[in-house]
Design an enzyme around this catalytic site. Structure first.
Site: not given
Lengths: 275, 275
Positions: B31, B155
């Protein structure tokens, strides 16, 4: 044209919303008034550069400032809204059949006119026969009233411009006088992320006058930080001790009977502001 | 230079934050990773153009994803965090003395490194001896685990990029298998203003696997709309039926024992997504 409305909510942070067109923009006698048609939020009322309400999220603020005190009071008949010229609080107040008369005192008639024209889903009940609309100074109206109201809601802008008097101890004392002996009042009291000192001060001031003073919260996505607080002052009735039989069904999108209790459970850092 | 970071949270709405300087900006194997020093929020971790956490408001997310399941479980000893490379969840997990081992499985080692360097108040406990850090695919780790964990927290980022597998029924089934017979899991499940369909889908999917499935909320000012949801799935223990004696004092800024209950009282339009 790619038009965006950007509101600096602090010197260093803000929100930005895509605007289809500006519906109205004028300097009234009291403030700068802008009505924007936005893509995300529908029509949006902006006063002095701060979002007041939008067609998409107005229900949160208007339900939560209204139904918490109105269900806390056992039988609210006469209600006063200070500010709130968009009519959203009035719309919610009228959902309570016990209310015989709701008085709106808005200092800026232009807010009422603009809301009637561009926010019909919010302002639509301002012409209801149970409603009396006065274009007047809320502070002065309070000063003239005595033991008249069951519930008073202060739906003001931030404590700048025309609303500055509405965040003073003198105003809260006037509200106590304007309320009946078991009256309740609520004021919007800003957000705990950027205005912690204000919340603390309001809580202290209200607590000096109202034996039952409590803070509660709601999520308003177009307001700074998304976490808004309301300060409730009550002479007798405790919002956390409302009998189950007091609640009746009303149509809402945010408020529920469970939230009536839960909204008083504060995040630790907010709770600390009330101590 | 007047530098602002603007995040479009929808096509038509966003937030904007004043930036002092860019501390790091790189394309990792998974990313785009940016670390910004902002004026309002302190250092801010941004992945694929979405704020993950900031030094000023990180406590909300990390406390609420951790303490709700950890106090619901009567005796959590082994805990898994999927994602969460910034270390904030781990920091909160370690506040529970019953936890003997906390495993963190983060797919992107660069997130861990960047957080250790620029978010020390959040990542500081990643080197604690009770913690095992694995740079690995959370989905695969789950698939290999059986009846191993008391509590699992997911998460993750939004369901785009590396996290897309973490919002599937297959993943929830894997989690159920990886949990012990009275295990509990929580996943962040986005916001109800812009992602109502996602919340609804996650709730339906988790409910097919976990007999006790509940949604709860917290206010996160740097996340879209400020109102964030978490979906909790539990095999046996009900978060709303935790005995008073289960709670013990821990240091928090958001979570309280009262909020443990209150956070499950949903706004009406959010409650409707779970029906």
């Amino acid at each position: 044209m790619d038009l965006w409305y950007t509101e600096k909510q602090t010197d260093d942070f803000g929100i930005t919303a895509k605007v289809k067109r500006t519906l109205q923009s004028e300097k009234t006698d009291f403030q700068q008034l802008d009505m924007l048609e936005t893509k995300e939020w529908g029509n949006m009322l902006v006063l002095d550069g701060m979002v007041m309400t939008t067609e998409k999220d107005d229900f949160v603020y208007h339900e939560m400032i209204s139904h918490v005190p109105l269900f806390t009071h056992p039988n609210p008949k006469k209600v006063l809204v200070v500010g709130g010229g968009d009519g959203g609080v009035i719309r919610e107040v009228l959902k309570h059949p016990s209310v015989e008369k709701a008085v709106l005192v808005e200092i800026d008639g232009k807010v009422i006119e603009a809301s009637k024209q561009h926010l019909p889903s919010i302002a639509g009940e301002l012409t209801n026969p149970r409603v009396e609309v006065k274009v007047d100074d809320g502070f002065m109206h309070i000063a003239k009233s005595e033991a008249e109201y069951d519930v008073i809601m202060v739906d003001s802008t931030e404590p700048v411009g025309p609303a500055v008097n509405l965040f003073t101890k003198g105003f809260y004392a006037g509200i106590a006088k304007a309320l009946k002996e078991d009256g309740i009042f609520v004021a919007q009291s800003d957000n705990p992320w950027f205005k912690a000192d204000l919340i603390k001060q309001v809580h202290q001031d209200v607590l000096e006058i109202f034996p039952i003073t409590k803070l509660y919260t709601a999520n308003i996505p177009t307001y700074p930080s998304g976490l808004w607080t309301f300060t409730l002052g009550s002479k007798q009735h405790d919002p956390l001790k409302v009998g189950q039989d007091r609640f009746h069904q009303i149509e809402t999108s945010y408020y529920t009977q469970a939230l009536h209790q839960a909204c008083f459970a504060l995040p630790k850092f907010v709770e600390d502001l009330t101590k």
